[in-house]
Design an enzyme around this catalytic site. Structure first.
Site, PDB file in Angstrom:
ATOM      1  N   HIS A 108       1.543 -33.007 -71.466  1.00  0.00           N
ATOM      2  CA  HIS A 108       1.231 -34.351 -71.954  1.00  0.00           C
ATOM      3  C   HIS A 108       2.212 -35.367 -71.387  1.00  0.00           C
ATOM      4  O   HIS A 108       3.411 -35.121 -71.329  1.00  0.00           O
ATOM      5  CB  HIS A 108       1.293 -34.375 -73.480  1.00  0.00           C
ATOM      6  N   SER A 109       1.690 -36.521 -70.966  1.00  0.00           N
ATOM      7  CA  SER A 109       2.493 -37.679 -70.588  1.00  0.00           C
ATOM      8  C   SER A 109       3.571 -37.307 -69.558  1.00  0.00           C
ATOM      9  O   SER A 109       3.266 -36.884 -68.458  1.00  0.00           O
ATOM     10  CB  SER A 109       3.110 -38.292 -71.840  1.00  0.00           C
ATOM     11  N   TYR A 110       4.858 -37.436 -69.914  1.00  0.00           N
ATOM     12  CA  TYR A 110       5.933 -37.152 -68.969  1.00  0.00           C
ATOM     13  C   TYR A 110       6.003 -35.671 -68.601  1.00  0.00           C
ATOM     14  O   TYR A 110       6.603 -35.295 -67.591  1.00  0.00           O
ATOM     15  CB  TYR A 110       7.283 -37.598 -69.546  1.00  0.00           C
ATOM     16  N   GLY A 131       3.686 -34.181 -67.327  1.00  0.00           N
ATOM     17  CA  GLY A 131       3.052 -34.121 -66.016  1.00  0.00           C
ATOM     18  C   GLY A 131       4.022 -34.350 -64.886  1.00  0.00           C
ATOM     19  O   GLY A 131       3.873 -33.781 -63.786  1.00  0.00           O
ATOM     20  N   ASP A 144       5.798 -41.225 -76.526  1.00  0.00           N
ATOM     21  CA  ASP A 144       5.346 -40.407 -75.408  1.00  0.00           C
ATOM     22  C   ASP A 144       4.930 -41.231 -74.209  1.00  0.00           C
ATOM     23  O   ASP A 144       5.031 -40.787 -73.082  1.00  0.00           O
ATOM     24  CB  ASP A 144       4.175 -39.531 -75.835  1.00  0.00           C
TER      25      ASP A 144
END
Length: 418
Positions: free
Chosen positions: A210-212, A214, A353
């Protein structure tokens, strides 16, 4: 950007006295508990979480919120252990005076010969087992934690590794020191890969980030591309902020993302609607919600189908009997009825996030770049951290939801971004 917020924070609170509040150490002490539906509720009234405990005392309210958040973090850790996961201290060769961190893994994470699922959360105050602390407190455990993913994985024969990327320092005496191998989210995931994933027996690995998270995955692919090609059959992202523009990337890496990755991005479109992107070649679908922090929950069933199909493709096995490949309906409306609380400025962690922290931005830049290149990329990365995918129109709305009704940002929201 970081200097601006530091200056703003100093100006806002320079006349306030630093207060050490003596908060309770249990949820019950705060008058809250989780009901049978996993919703945080006032023990006496049954009402949902209320951020404003003291009118006109933003500092107290924020500190109280953070204290409850810390208790919830430990509570989620306990839930992970109840599911059969084990807490593993890292680095594994730490000396007695070395600061340490930890992550969680299932008992068969190393021995499972077939399948392994790795879960990576975003940046901010979230810890292992969480997608969004604000969802846990204002909505429910199902939407805010990784527990549904863990239960699905274990019931489908996967070993599980749950990363804990945001514990990067620890106090040793009176000094705060960086944790070796976890100095940043990227280094934490690299350490897990080298120390635990590489020697694991599983031939087939799936990742949900999720989010960072990635950003961490893209860093891993760049570093261990050959291993990823051999073992990682699926990468599911939820509103990921990875960037082929701001992270050093090869054409091989891009091709791998195109072949085995899908990003479920926040959008007003129906779940699984194809979205066009201008800055990323990764196939992008709508997560069925415009709320960044909800994307992991609303796209969950679609992600399970994606992983199942990619596994069957990887291993040459038939799809499970009764496998239904029709598009899912987003689960946003099936979570707690209190999701309207997520729109209010009093729900802190507004950007826990979606907003990259300053430290995370600095760590995410390639160390071998020149100083001038690093400065330029950090500015771009900060912009991307606030927007997530540039082509998702919902982000503009999310930014406006972070302001108070009179259009001015509240003190609490500024503080939560810091």
């Amino acid at each position: 950007m970081g200097n601006f917020y530091s200056f703003l924070r100093k100006k806002m609170f320079e006349d306030e006295e630093e207060a050490d509040y003596d908060f309770p150490t249990t949820l019950g002490g705060f008058g809250y508990h989780f009901n049978e539906d996993g919703q945080l509720r006032n023990i006496e009234t049954g009402n949902g979480f209320n951020f404003v405990e003291k009118e006109d005392n933003h500092r107290y309210n924020q500190k109280r919120y953070e204290a409850i958040g810390d208790i919830i973090t430990d509570y989620v850790y306990e839930l992970l252990e109840k599911e059969g996961l084990e807490r593993v201290s890292i680095p594994v060769d730490a000396e007695a005076d070395d600061p340490t961190s930890f992550f969680f893994q299932s008992k068969d994470a190393q021995s499972n010969p077939d399948k392994l699922l790795i879960l990576i959360h975003g940046s901010g105050p979230v810890k292992a087992g969480q997608w969004a602390r604000r969802l846990i407190m204002n909505d429910c455990l199902a939407s805010g934690t990784q527990l549904p993913y863990i239960k699905w994985a274990m019931s489908n024969g996967y070993g599980v590794i749950v990363a804990n990327t945001n514990i990067n320092t620890a106090k040793v005496g009176k000094t705060k020191k960086k944790i070796r191998g976890s100095e940043s989210p990227e280094k934490h995931t690299t350490y897990l890969w080298e120390t635990f994933v590489q020697p694991a027996h599983a031939k087939n690995i799936a990742i949900v980030a999720h989010s960072y998270g990635g950003v961490c995955v893209l860093n891993l692919v760049n570093t261990f591309l050959k291993q990823f090609k051999e073992r990682v059959f699926a990468m599911a992202f939820t509103d990921s902020v990875h960037s082929f523009q701001h992270q050093e990337t090869t054409e091989e890496t891009v091709s791998f993302f195109v072949e085995r990755g899908v990003n479920w991005a926040s959008s007003y479109d129906k779940l699984d609607t194809k979205l066009k992107t201008h800055v990323d070649y990764t196939p992008t679908l709508s997560a069925g919600t415009d709320k960044h922090e909800l994307t992991s929950y609303t796209s969950m069933k679609s992600i399970f189908k994606f992983i199942t199909k990619k596994y069957c493709e990887q291993t040459g096995t038939p799809l499970p009997e009764g496998f239904d490949d029709t598009p899912e309906e987003a689960d946003e409306n099936n979570s707690s009825k209190d999701t309207e609380n997520l729109e209010t400025p009093m729900s802190q962690d507004m950007t826990e996030d979606s907003q990259m922290s300053q430290d995370a931005n600095e760590e995410s830049q390639m160390s071998q770049d020149t100083e001038s290149q690093e400065t330029s990329e950090l500015k771009d990365a900060n912009k991307e951290g606030t927007m997530s995918q540039e082509t998702v129109p919902s982000e503009d709305k999310k930014q406006t939801s972070q302001t108070s009704q009179d259009g001015k940002e509240t003190k609490d929201n500024v503080k939560s971004e810091l």
